[in-house]
Write a protein that holds these residues in place. Structure first.
Motif, PDB file in Angstrom:
ATOM      1  N   MET A 167      50.815  41.247   6.016  1.00 43.92           N
ATOM      2  CA  MET A 167      50.643  40.181   6.451  1.00 43.92           C
ATOM      3  C   MET A 167      49.095  39.734   6.628  1.00 43.92           C
ATOM      4  N   THR A 168      48.531  38.867   6.347  1.00 44.17           N
ATOM      5  CA  THR A 168      47.161  38.457   6.754  1.00 44.17           C
ATOM      6  C   THR A 168      47.315  37.390   7.992  1.00 44.17           C
ATOM      7  N   ALA A 169      45.956  37.255   8.392  1.00 44.16           N
ATOM      8  CA  ALA A 169      45.791  36.364   9.418  1.00 44.16           C
ATOM      9  C   ALA A 169      46.195  34.991   9.024  1.00 44.16           C
ATOM     10  N   GLU A 170      46.747  34.449   9.886  1.00 48.54           N
ATOM     11  CA  GLU A 170      47.212  33.156   9.938  1.00 48.54           C
ATOM     12  C   GLU A 170      46.453  32.095  11.010  1.00 48.54           C
ATOM     13  N   ARG A 171      46.161  30.969  10.606  1.00 50.07           N
ATOM     14  CA  ARG A 171      45.610  29.811  11.150  1.00 50.07           C
ATOM     15  C   ARG A 171      46.694  29.585  12.344  1.00 50.07           C
ATOM     16  N   VAL A 172      46.246  29.327  13.430  1.00 50.63           N
ATOM     17  CA  VAL A 172      47.149  28.872  14.853  1.00 50.63           C
ATOM     18  C   VAL A 172      46.577  27.724  15.231  1.00 50.63           C
ATOM     19  N   CYS A 173      45.158  27.246  15.269  1.00 51.89           N
ATOM     20  CA  CYS A 173      45.002  26.109  15.618  1.00 51.89           C
ATOM     21  C   CYS A 173      43.394  25.984  15.617  1.00 51.89           C
ATOM     22  N   ALA A 174      42.702  24.876  15.868  1.00 53.65           N
ATOM     23  CA  ALA A 174      41.395  24.623  15.967  1.00 53.65           C
ATOM     24  C   ALA A 174      41.152  25.191  17.292  1.00 53.65           C
ATOM     25  N   GLU A 175      39.738  25.983  17.685  1.00 53.22           N
ATOM     26  CA  GLU A 175      39.401  26.193  18.853  1.00 53.22           C
ATOM     27  C   GLU A 175      39.085  25.321  19.894  1.00 53.22           C
ATOM     28  N   SER A 176      38.855  24.017  19.272  1.00 54.44           N
ATOM     29  CA  SER A 176      38.717  22.855  20.154  1.00 54.44           C
ATOM     30  C   SER A 176      39.833  22.503  20.650  1.00 54.44           C
ATOM     31  N   GLU A 177      41.155  22.779  20.199  1.00 55.07           N
ATOM     32  CA  GLU A 177      42.407  22.552  20.402  1.00 55.07           C
ATOM     33  C   GLU A 177      42.604  23.121  21.946  1.00 55.07           C
ATOM     34  N   ILE A 178      42.023  23.991  22.351  1.00 50.74           N
ATOM     35  CA  ILE A 178      42.446  24.863  23.505  1.00 50.74           C
ATOM     36  C   ILE A 178      41.279  24.805  24.532  1.00 50.74           C
TER      37      ILE A 178
END
Length: 108
Positions: free
Chosen positions: A1-12
């Motif tokens: 499996m490759t890395a998956e986008r979870v969210c923008a850093e600015s969203e946390i």
């Protein structure tokens, strides 16, 4: 499996945690008090409690139910009642987005 986008850093926000599930693995994506992003297993090893619902302070997250604190860098419990570590995942930030590969963990 490759890395998956979870969210923008600015969203946390700083001292905030967010639960994501990648490849069936619950992961807490956490921005510590210094603004660094971490990814650890989201289930407290003392009980079946989501760590992302806990409290972030400095570079640790505390389980809201039993008070065990876990290091965001090593996954090791910092106090009882938990004594088993949670997995820690490698985080990549690319163009302001957070990516995690749930199949790659750091050594505890």
């Amino acid at each position: 499996m490759t890395a998956e986008r979870v969210c923008a850093e600015s969203e946390i926000s700083v001292s905030e945690a967010r639960r994501v599930v990648l490849g069936g693995i619950p992961i807490a994506v956490v921005k510590d008090s210094a603004g660094e992003v971490h990814a650890i297993g989201d289930t407290c090893t003392h009980g079946d409690i989501s760590l992302s619902e806990g409290f972030v302070e400095d570079d640790a997250i505390e389980c809201w139910a039993h008070g065990s604190r876990f290091s965001l860098t090593t996954g090791k419990p910092l106090n009882l009642p938990a004594y088993e570590p949670v997995p820690v995942f490698t985080v990549e930030i690319i163009d302001g987005d957070i990516f995690i590969d749930p199949t790659i963990t750091k050594a505890n």
